[in-house]
Design an enzyme around this catalytic site. Structure first.
Site, PDB file in Angstrom:
ATOM      1  N   SER A  45       7.000  21.643  -1.776  1.00  0.00           N
ATOM      2  CA  SER A  45       8.204  21.047  -2.060  1.00  0.00           C
ATOM      3  C   SER A  45       8.033  19.699  -2.672  1.00  0.00           C
ATOM      4  O   SER A  45       6.885  19.106  -2.464  1.00  0.00           O
ATOM      5  CB  SER A  45       8.930  20.869  -0.860  1.00  0.00           C
ATOM      6  N   TYR A  64       9.038  16.923   7.471  1.00  0.00           N
ATOM      7  CA  TYR A  64       9.010  18.087   6.420  1.00  0.00           C
ATOM      8  C   TYR A  64       8.082  17.513   5.237  1.00  0.00           C
ATOM      9  O   TYR A  64       7.299  18.416   4.735  1.00  0.00           O
ATOM     10  CB  TYR A  64      10.312  18.586   6.136  1.00  0.00           C
TER      11      TYR A  64
END
Length: 258
Positions: free
Chosen positions: A141, A154
């Site tokens: 990501s 995250y």
């Protein structure tokens, strides 16, 4: 007659980006196994070809080891793994319990590590598989390469995942190639939880140079390429799938060009 089609495992492949990845591999003619803790609400299929679902909690290293051994035994081979399972709800670090942050790291970093180790044990012993022992693709990501307010654990886990992939690519060469797809903003059935209603998603899409959010099929096509013989010399790489990235905020704030 032996079935020589690619056998591909997509973790978290029952919905969203994972289902899109699974459909792209199905369209390419692969045999696809998807895993998650719960079965999909609808079959993951393309033109009559359906992915096989097997339940798995990826946070259980022993269960992951047994899962990949069983897939290889049942299908006769394991060509590719796509570590897609992951995600996080929005939550500021100071407002979230440490145990919650630990679970986010476990899902987004440790679970892909366990799956990769289990897949490698199968792939490294394979002979006669075109392109070597196999291919592993991490779904990373852009949160792993920039500040990630609201999803700090995250983002940290995704940064670690990309580094982990580069190390695996060195340690496991030449038999197994390992790469990362660094995903930007994507549109899935749960996108509204992050971006809001249609107007909100349209506004977010306007921040992307290519003018839209990524579709799961965009991610799937990239994964099919990285697992293919066309990518036979690509390992330890990070493919940025973000539509051109993000326009720097200072360009809109500066008065010199207005």
């Amino acid at each position: 007659m032996t079935d020589t089609r690619q056998v591909v495992v997509v973790t978290g492949g029952t919905r969203g980006v994972g289902a899109g990845i699974a459909r792209s591999f199905l369209a390419a003619g692969a045999r696809v196994v998807v895993c998650a803790r719960r079965p999909p609400d609808h079959p993951v299929e393309v033109a009559g070809a359906a992915a096989e679902f097997r339940p798995l909690d990826l946070r259980d290293a022993e269960a992951a080891h047994a899962f990949f051994a069983d897939v290889a035994a049942d299908h006769g081979r394991l060509d590719a793994l796509v570590n897609n399972a992951g995600g996080t709800p929005f939550g500021l670090l100071a407002e979230s319990a440490p145990a919650r942050q630990a679970k986010i790291v476990e899902l987004n970093l440790l679970a892909p590590l366990y799956a990769s180790l289990a897949a490698y044990e199968v792939m490294r012993c394979q002979d006669g598989i075109k392109g070597g022992g196999g291919s592993i693709t991490m779904i990373g990501s852009v949160s792993g390469s920039r500040p990630s307010p609201g999803s700090g654990a995250y983002g940290a886990a995704k940064a670690g995942l990309e580094n982990l992939a580069r190390t695996m690519a060195v340690e496991w060469a030449p038999r197994v190639r390992v790469n990362t797809v660094v995903l930007g903003l994507a549109r899935t059935e749960s996108a509204h939880l992050h971006y809001g209603d249609e107007d909100g998603m349209a506004a977010v899409a306007r921040t992307v140079p290519l003018g839209r959010l990524a579709d799961p099929s965009d991610v799937g096509d990239a994964c099919v390429f990285l697992a293919s013989d066309s990518a036979r010399y690509i390992s330890g790489a990070a493919l940025h799938l973000h539509g051109g990235g993000e326009r720097p905020a200072f360009l809109d704030a500066a008065s010199v060009n207005h």
